[in-house]
Design a protein around this motif. Structure first.
Motif, PDB file in Angstrom:
ATOM      1  N   UNK A   1       0.707  -1.231  -0.116  1.00 11.01           N
ATOM      2  CA  UNK A   1       0.041  -0.081   0.152  1.00 11.01           C
ATOM      3  C   UNK A   1       0.731   1.341   0.006  1.00 11.01           C
ATOM      4  N   UNK A   2       2.133   1.222   0.705  1.00 13.44           N
ATOM      5  CA  UNK A   2       2.918   2.305   0.567  1.00 13.44           C
ATOM      6  C   UNK A   2       3.397   2.624  -0.941  1.00 13.44           C
ATOM      7  N   UNK A   3       3.601   1.312  -1.801  1.00 13.11           N
ATOM      8  CA  UNK A   3       4.265   1.620  -2.922  1.00 13.11           C
ATOM      9  C   UNK A   3       3.052   2.163  -3.891  1.00 13.11           C
ATOM     10  N   UNK A   4       1.856   1.758  -3.614  1.00 11.89           N
ATOM     11  CA  UNK A   4       0.819   2.156  -4.576  1.00 11.89           C
ATOM     12  C   UNK A   4       0.580   3.634  -4.054  1.00 11.89           C
ATOM     13  N   UNK A   5       0.585   3.992  -2.924  1.00 12.32           N
ATOM     14  CA  UNK A   5       0.150   5.499  -2.525  1.00 12.32           C
ATOM     15  C   UNK A   5       1.577   6.241  -2.986  1.00 12.32           C
ATOM     16  N   UNK A   6       2.599   5.969  -3.215  1.00 10.34           N
ATOM     17  CA  UNK A   6       3.750   6.603  -3.814  1.00 10.34           C
ATOM     18  C   UNK A   6       3.463   6.871  -5.247  1.00 10.34           C
ATOM     19  N   UNK A   7       3.115   5.735  -5.968  1.00  9.90           N
ATOM     20  CA  UNK A   7       2.787   5.801  -7.387  1.00  9.90           C
ATOM     21  C   UNK A   7       1.727   6.771  -7.642  1.00  9.90           C
TER      22      UNK A   7
ATOM     23  N   UNK B   1       2.608   9.977 -10.921  1.00 10.37           N
ATOM     24  CA  UNK B   1       3.183   8.874 -11.923  1.00 10.37           C
ATOM     25  C   UNK B   1       1.858   8.313 -12.515  1.00 10.37           C
ATOM     26  N   UNK B   2       0.694   8.106 -11.738  1.00 12.83           N
ATOM     27  CA  UNK B   2      -0.407   7.279 -12.246  1.00 12.83           C
ATOM     28  C   UNK B   2      -1.201   8.218 -13.378  1.00 12.83           C
ATOM     29  N   UNK B   3      -0.961   9.549 -12.981  1.00 11.59           N
ATOM     30  CA  UNK B   3      -1.876  10.477 -13.962  1.00 11.59           C
ATOM     31  C   UNK B   3      -1.018  10.421 -15.272  1.00 11.59           C
TER      32      UNK B   3
ATOM     33  N   UNK C   1       8.491   0.519  -8.608  1.00  9.22           N
ATOM     34  CA  UNK C   1       7.124   1.493  -8.365  1.00  9.22           C
ATOM     35  C   UNK C   1       7.634   2.475  -7.471  1.00  9.22           C
ATOM     36  N   UNK C   2       8.733   2.287  -6.598  1.00 11.15           N
ATOM     37  CA  UNK C   2       8.947   3.269  -5.435  1.00 11.15           C
ATOM     38  C   UNK C   2       9.938   4.398  -6.372  1.00 11.15           C
ATOM     39  N   UNK C   3      10.789   3.971  -7.015  1.00 12.46           N
ATOM     40  CA  UNK C   3      11.985   4.606  -7.745  1.00 12.46           C
ATOM     41  C   UNK C   3      11.224   5.455  -8.729  1.00 12.46           C
ATOM     42  N   UNK C   4      10.379   4.961  -9.461  1.00  9.31           N
ATOM     43  CA  UNK C   4       9.534   5.683 -10.431  1.00  9.31           C
ATOM     44  C   UNK C   4       8.787   6.537  -9.943  1.00  9.31           C
ATOM     45  N   UNK C   5       8.187   6.638  -8.614  1.00  5.97           N
ATOM     46  CA  UNK C   5       7.435   7.446  -7.955  1.00  5.97           C
ATOM     47  C   UNK C   5       8.181   8.507  -7.462  1.00  5.97           C
ATOM     48  N   UNK C   6       9.290   8.193  -6.977  1.00  4.29           N
ATOM     49  CA  UNK C   6      10.304   9.250  -6.212  1.00  4.29           C
ATOM     50  C   UNK C   6      10.647  10.068  -7.535  1.00  4.29           C
TER      51      UNK C   6
ATOM     52  N   UNK D   1       3.677  15.798  -1.271  1.00  2.00           N
ATOM     53  CA  UNK D   1       2.757  14.409  -1.237  1.00  2.00           C
ATOM     54  C   UNK D   1       3.347  13.447  -1.085  1.00  2.00           C
ATOM     55  N   UNK D   2       4.703  13.218  -1.806  1.00  4.20           N
ATOM     56  CA  UNK D   2       5.078  11.976  -1.642  1.00  4.20           C
ATOM     57  C   UNK D   2       5.603  11.493  -0.018  1.00  4.20           C
TER      58      UNK D   2
END
Lengths: 172, 203
Positions: A53-59, A64-66, B9-14, B25-26
């Motif tokens: 859930x942490x990774x999903x929240x980050x994405x 990134x999701x947008x 997922x985490x790297x791309x997000x960061x 937000x992150x």
């Protein structure tokens, strides 16, 4: 139909209980033994859930999701799908609560009985949160290699999108 | 595999948050996500304990074995590894029935119980058996007799026919499941029974 669905749970519980009781099972002891297992299982999957859930929240919250949904947009227009539907297809396998909220916003914007509203309803109801199921199920028994489960699950989700467009256009 | 997905997922997000300037937000997302998982587990705890309790009663009374025998033509074909194993078949049946009847709260605990039972029989610690993959794939699909949650959502938005999309949902979910299961069966044939490692290239 709501009544039929609401009756399912009590009926099942009664059948399980009566069957066990008349077969001479010590029903409360059996229940406690199972419930104790539930406690261990829940604690056991908690680290997996936190990681996921942490990774999903980050994405989601990093934007990134947008961006991913934006990339999918021209594709949707090319095959004649309402472009607003594609973010739902991207969101659905990743986040259950996120896709519910997005479905609700689509239903409000287009109306639940419009073509886009029907497609959103069908797509959201015909698929599951694929990544959640895979991580939690495998995580609960210590499986680290996912084998071909991710491509299989995502292929199913893609097929659901295609069938959604087909069936809604066919039946309307 | 999960290693790479999680890392990616985490790297791309960061990286994305740096580019779009959403670092605030992150940080909130990291802690919020972790907290959300704890809240979900807490809300799951009750149904998990209750359903595993009822499952135990059903097993000791022989109800799950009865269910397994009833569905065995179907289950034997899909999960040939567990042919004749009434405990695992019973647990698989309980999970699939819960999914079918729309008892989402029951499906997860029952499904985890089935996975653990299959894992106990498996000689491999970190690689799933074919049956385990297929079972998970069944749970990534959504075969439901009455999608009441969706109907409730549609009704809340003023739909004239909340259940008007039932045939579309049945066809779509069934079609998607068939596609995913066929894919699994194809992969099962291609790959030999699980040895640690052979799926790395494909997954």
């Amino acid at each position: 139909m709501e009544q039929a669905s609401a009756a399912a749970l009590p009926v099942i519980l009664c059948v399980i209980l009566l069957f066990g009781f008349f077969r001479g099972v010590d029903v409360f002891d059996a229940f406690l033994a199972g419930a104790k297992e539930g406690l261990r299982t829940t604690l056991g999957i908690l680290p997996t859930l936190i990681g996921l859930m942490l990774a999903v929240a980050v994405v989601r919250d990093s934007g990134l999701l947008d961006i991913l949904c934006g990339l999918a947009r021209p594709l949707a227009e090319a095959v004649g799908v309402q472009p607003e539907l594609l973010p739902l297809a991207v969101l659905r396998p990743i986040s259950g609560s996120g896709s519910s909220a997005y479905t609700l916003s689509l239903l409000e914007e287009f109306g639940p009985d419009s073509g886009a509203g029907r497609m959103a309803s069908v797509l959201a109801a015909s698929t599951e949160t694929t990544f959640y199921a895979i991580t939690v199920y495998f995580g609960s028994c210590g499986i680290k290699k996912l084998s071909y489960s991710v491509p299989a699950g995502l292929l199913g989700d893609a097929a659901a999108l295609a069938f959604t467009v087909l069936t809604v256009q066919l039946f309307s | 595999m999960i290693n790479y997905i999680w890392f990616g997922m985490i790297c791309a997000g960061v990286v994305c948050a740096c580019v779009t300037g959403r670092l605030g937000e992150l940080s909130a997302a990291v802690m919020g996500g972790a907290q959300g998982a704890v809240e979900l587990s807490l809300s799951l705890l009750g149904s998990m304990c209750a359903w595993l309790g009822f499952l135990r009663i059903a097993e000791e009374g022989g109800l799950t074995a009865l269910l397994a025998r009833g569905f065995s033509p179907f289950i034997d074909r899909l999960f040939p590894e567990y042919r004749g194993d009434r405990e695992i078949q019973g647990k698989i049946c309980m999970n699939l029935s819960a999914n079918f009847l729309g008892l989402g709260n029951a499906a997860t605990p029952l499904g985890i119980a089935a996975m653990r039972a299959m894992q106990e029989r498996s000689p491999h610690k970190d690689t799933p058996t074919k049956g385990m993959v297929l079972f998970v794939v069944f749970n990534t699909a959504s075969i439901q007799l009455l999608p009441v949650n969706m109907a409730a959502m549609r009704e809340a938005c003023g739909s004239a026919q909340p259940f008007g999309i039932l045939p579309e949902i049945w066809l779509t979910s069934l079609g998607a499941l068939v596609v995913a299961v066929l894919f699994c069966k194809m992969m099962e044939r291609r790959a030999p029974p699980p040895r640690p490692g052979p799926y790395n290239g494909t997954a």
